[in-house]
Every structure is written in structure tokens, then in C-alpha cells.
Design an enzyme around this catalytic site. Structure first.
Site, PDB file in Angstrom:
ATOM      1  N   SER A 134       0.849  -1.199   0.000  1.00  0.00           N
ATOM      2  CA  SER A 134       0.000   0.000   0.000  1.00  0.00           C
ATOM      3  C   SER A 134       0.878   1.240   0.000  1.00  0.00           C
ATOM      4  CB  SER A 134      -0.872   0.008   1.268  1.00  0.00           C
ATOM      5  OG  SER A 134      -1.570   1.226   1.391  1.00  0.00           O
ATOM      6  N   TYR A 147      -1.635  -0.494  10.498  1.00  0.00           N
ATOM      7  CA  TYR A 147      -1.705  -0.745   9.052  1.00  0.00           C
ATOM      8  C   TYR A 147      -0.401  -0.313   8.388  1.00  0.00           C
ATOM      9  CZ  TYR A 147      -3.812  -0.911   4.359  1.00  0.00           C
ATOM     10  OH  TYR A 147      -4.110  -1.202   3.051  1.00  0.00           O
TER      11      TYR A 147
HETATM   12  P1  NAD Z   1     -11.600  -5.687   0.268  1.00  0.00           P
HETATM   13  O1  NAD Z   1     -11.995  -5.531   1.692  1.00  0.00           O
HETATM   14  O2  NAD Z   1     -12.521  -5.283  -0.813  1.00  0.00           O
HETATM   15  O3  NAD Z   1     -11.175  -7.196  -0.016  1.00  0.00           O
HETATM   16  C1  NAD Z   1     -10.381  -7.915   0.875  1.00  0.00           C
HETATM   17  C2  NAD Z   1     -10.788  -9.368   0.791  1.00  0.00           C
HETATM   18  O4  NAD Z   1      -9.932 -10.084   1.682  1.00  0.00           O
HETATM   19  C3  NAD Z   1     -12.220  -9.614   1.254  1.00  0.00           C
HETATM   20  O5  NAD Z   1     -12.889 -10.458   0.318  1.00  0.00           O
HETATM   21  C4  NAD Z   1     -12.070 -10.295   2.602  1.00  0.00           C
HETATM   22  O6  NAD Z   1     -13.097 -11.244   2.897  1.00  0.00           O
HETATM   23  C5  NAD Z   1     -10.722 -10.983   2.440  1.00  0.00           C
HETATM   24  N1  NAD Z   1     -10.082 -11.218   3.725  1.00  0.00           N
HETATM   25  C6  NAD Z   1      -9.990 -10.362   4.766  1.00  0.00           C
HETATM   26  N2  NAD Z   1      -9.367 -10.944   5.802  1.00  0.00           N
HETATM   27  C7  NAD Z   1      -9.056 -12.212   5.392  1.00  0.00           C
HETATM   28  C8  NAD Z   1      -8.430 -13.300   6.017  1.00  0.00           C
HETATM   29  N3  NAD Z   1      -7.991 -13.234   7.280  1.00  0.00           N
HETATM   30  N4  NAD Z   1      -8.283 -14.455   5.310  1.00  0.00           N
HETATM   31  C9  NAD Z   1      -8.734 -14.540   4.038  1.00  0.00           C
HETATM   32  N5  NAD Z   1      -9.350 -13.549   3.407  1.00  0.00           N
HETATM   33  C10 NAD Z   1      -9.515 -12.379   4.069  1.00  0.00           C
HETATM   34  O7  NAD Z   1     -10.206  -4.912   0.138  1.00  0.00           O
HETATM   35  P2  NAD Z   1      -9.377  -4.413  -1.131  1.00  0.00           P
HETATM   36  O8  NAD Z   1      -9.478  -2.950  -1.185  1.00  0.00           O
HETATM   37  O9  NAD Z   1      -9.681  -5.233  -2.327  1.00  0.00           O
HETATM   38  O10 NAD Z   1      -7.919  -4.741  -0.575  1.00  0.00           O
HETATM   39  C11 NAD Z   1      -7.103  -5.752  -1.094  1.00  0.00           C
HETATM   40  C12 NAD Z   1      -5.690  -5.457  -0.643  1.00  0.00           C
HETATM   41  O11 NAD Z   1      -5.306  -4.169  -1.136  1.00  0.00           O
HETATM   42  C13 NAD Z   1      -5.514  -5.394   0.869  1.00  0.00           C
HETATM   43  O12 NAD Z   1      -4.296  -6.014   1.224  1.00  0.00           O
HETATM   44  C14 NAD Z   1      -5.466  -3.917   1.161  1.00  0.00           C
HETATM   45  O13 NAD Z   1      -4.752  -3.618   2.340  1.00  0.00           O
HETATM   46  C15 NAD Z   1      -4.774  -3.394  -0.075  1.00  0.00           C
HETATM   47  N6  NAD Z   1      -4.995  -1.980  -0.360  1.00  0.00           N
HETATM   48  C16 NAD Z   1      -6.234  -1.505  -0.677  1.00  0.00           C
HETATM   49  C17 NAD Z   1      -6.396  -0.157  -0.929  1.00  0.00           C
HETATM   50  C18 NAD Z   1      -7.729   0.453  -1.276  1.00  0.00           C
HETATM   51  O14 NAD Z   1      -7.854   1.670  -1.286  1.00  0.00           O
HETATM   52  N7  NAD Z   1      -8.750  -0.329  -1.588  1.00  0.00           N
HETATM   53  C19 NAD Z   1      -5.297   0.723  -0.865  1.00  0.00           C
HETATM   54  C20 NAD Z   1      -4.047   0.187  -0.543  1.00  0.00           C
HETATM   55  C21 NAD Z   1      -3.901  -1.171  -0.299  1.00  0.00           C
END
Ligand code: NAD
Length: 258
Positions: A134, A147
Site C-alpha cells: 500500500s 496498518y
Molecule cells: P476488500 O476488503 O474489498 O477485499 C479484501 C478481501 O480479503 C475480502 O474479500 C475479505 O473477505 C478478504 N479477507 C480479509 N481478511 C481475510 C483473512 N484473514 N483471510 C482470508 N481472506 C480475508 O479490500 P481491497 O481494497 O480489495 O484490498 C485488497 C488489498 O489491497 C488489501 O491487502 C489492502 O490492504 C490493499 N490496499 C487496498 C487499498 C484500497 O484503497 N482499496 C489501498 C491500498 C492497499
């Protein structure tokens, strides 16, 4: 010849779902992994293999690698994407538990994923592992030190693992999304005002789309990036290009044309 095989964690929604769809559309056999069985329904409907499990438990990594090897006989790509983004407030009663949970889901999962996937890939000449970090891994965010710590750890674990597994043809890279419209942002305590502040601080003047993150995961996970390892590839609309003193030139949402 059999199709290449990709494991994607956190594939139930958001960036992981977009990546799983993209790998499947581009000729991979995909194993979609998520804690939430209902969220994986889309994958079952498409005939995509699923593993339901908590990535903070090492057994989930063992099971997903076994699903690739036993189900398809090979493993080419692993996208370690599942993550949570809870706030950590210094004086809250449960901050230590919250910190442990974030580190467990975001960091322990990456260690376990690499620990089980890299030897399986090495045994057949190599492969590519990508972990979702991230912008928050490159600096601090208010009330989110947990985080921040977790994503900084993801970046350096990938760098170190790239050194340890390079000789075996296993590449390990980190991908760093900026604010992207997924449930992780839309849920929790994010108000429309927060999202508008994000938007104005992004040089491209809009939030990212899951598919845009998936493109970078696909590039790093596929042979197109065959000489890239130990890299941190940001996909953040320019957020981390900013030294942080000035706000980028900002325009109203109604004038954003892309
Ligand atoms: P999201 O919440 O839409 O999806 C995350 C998925 O991970 C969900 O389906 C959830 O059920 C699953 N999950 C959560 N905990 C889990 C666990 N313990 N075991 C298995 N599955 C689990 O989030 P996203 O935005 O798609 O994020 C995906 C990745 O991108 C994450 O690592 C997040 O930190 C990173 N990220 C997202 C953003 C953003 O703005 N969306 C920005 C920077 C980084």
C-alpha cells in the site's frame, strides 16, 4: 500443455476479485481464496476453484498450494492480496489486540504464503509471487500505525524473499495501491468527505479502480515481468510522488474527465 495456475487471496471482493477475474480471462487456472465463503460465490459460478480459509492461519497457505498442485499439477503465480485496514488508536482499550490482528492478517499471511509457495515453484523451475502492500507502507497515516507497520513489513519481506529465492527462479514483488474504490474503503468509518479529501490529494484527481490494480498484479505475476524481482510497484495515481508539503493542483469532481 496445461494452463498456468494462479492463486489469488482475498479474491472475494475488491482488488483480489478483479485480479482473479483477470487471470482467469487471460488463460490461467485460478484458485480463489477468501475467509468469506459467500463472497466467493461469484468464483464458483464461473467454475473457478475456491479455498475458504483465514490467511493468517498457516494451514490456509498449505491448503491453497496443495489445491494448485493436486488439482492442476503446477503453480505459476501467487497473489497474496488479502488484507484488513483497521484503525489503531493509541489510547483505545483494544489497540494491542487490533495491532496483533492486523499484523496477523496482513503480514503473517505473506510469510506463510511465501513459505509454502516458493518451494513448490522452485521445484518446477520458478514462478512469481506478488504481495499487495500500500501507499501506507511508505509512510504514516493518522491513527493507522498498525496498518502502516503491516504494509511496510510486506514490502521488506518481499525484498528479502526476492534475495532468498532468486537463485531458484522464484520472483517476489510488492504492489502498492493508492486509494481504490473497494469495500475496504467504502466500509468502516470512511465518510464521503474522507473520500473527497483522498481524491483531491491524488494527482490524477480520482480514486483507483480495482481493475487498474489488477493490471499491475497481472503484470508482476506473469512472465511479462520476467526480470523484475524485489521491486515495489506503486499504482497510486501519483500519491507517493508528492513530497507532502503542497497539495496537488485540484479540480472539482465534476471536471474530472478520466
Ligand atoms: P476488500 O476488503 O474489498 O477485499 C479484501 C478481501 O480479503 C475480502 O474479500 C475479505 O473477505 C478478504 N479477507 C480479509 N481478511 C481475510 C483473512 N484473514 N483471510 C482470508 N481472506 C480475508 O479490500 P481491497 O481494497 O480489495 O484490498 C485488497 C488489498 O489491497 C488489501 O491487502 C489492502 O490492504 C490493499 N490496499 C487496498 C487499498 C484500497 O484503497 N482499496 C489501498 C491500498 C492497499
Amino acid at each position: 500443455m496445461s494452463k498456468p495456475v494462479a492463486i489469488i487471496t482475498g479474491a472475494g471482493t475488491g482488488i483480489g476479485q478483479a485480479a482473479a477475474m483477470m487471470f482467469a480471462d487471460r488463460g490461467y487456472d485460478v484458485i480463489a481464496v477468501d475467509l468469506n465463503e459467500d463472497a466467493l460465490h461469484w468464483a464458483s459460478v464461473r467454475g473457478i476453484a475456491t479455498v475458504v480459509g483465514d490467511v493468517s492461519e498457516e494451514s490456509t497457505s498449505e491448503r491453497m498450494v496443495a489445491a494448485a498442485l493436486e488439482g492442476f499439477g503446477r503453480l505459476d503465480t501467487v497473489v497474496l492480496n488479502a488484507g484488513i485496514a483497521k484503525r489503531t488508536e493509541w489510547e483505545s482499550d483494544d489497540v494491542m489486540e487490533t495491532f496483533d490482528q492486523i499484523m496477523s492478517v496482513n503480514v503473517r499471511s505473506v510469510v506463510a504464503g511465501i513459505r509454502h509457495a516458493a518451494p513448490a515453484m522452485a521445484a518446477r523451475g520458478g514462478g512469481s509471487i506478488v504481495a499487495t502492500a500500500s501507499t501506507s507502507g511508505l509512510g504514516g497515516d493518522p491513527l493507522r500505525f498498525g496498518y502502516n507497520a503491516s504494509k511496510a513489513a510486506v514490502i521488506n519481506i518481499c525484498r528479502a524473499a526476492a534475495l532468498d529465492w532468486g537463485h531458484a527462479g522464484v520472483r517476489v514483488n510488492a504492489m502498492g495501491p493508492g486509494p481504490t474504490m473497494t469495500p475496504i474503503l467504502q466500509g468502516g468509518r470512511m465518510t464521503p468527505e474522507h473520500l473527497e479529501t483522498f481524491r483531491r490529494n491524488i494527482p490524477l484527481q480520482r480514486l483507483g479502480r480495482p481493475e487498474e490494480q489488477a493490471e499491475v498484479l497481472y503484470f508482476l505475476g506473469s512472465p511479462a515481468s520476467s526480470f523484475v524481482t524485489g521491486a515495489v510497484f506503486m499504482c497510486d495515481g501519483g500519491v507517493t510522488a508528492n513530497a507532502g508539503v503542497f497539495q496537488p493542483t485540484s479540480i472539482p469532481l465534476s471536471e474530472v474527465q478520466h
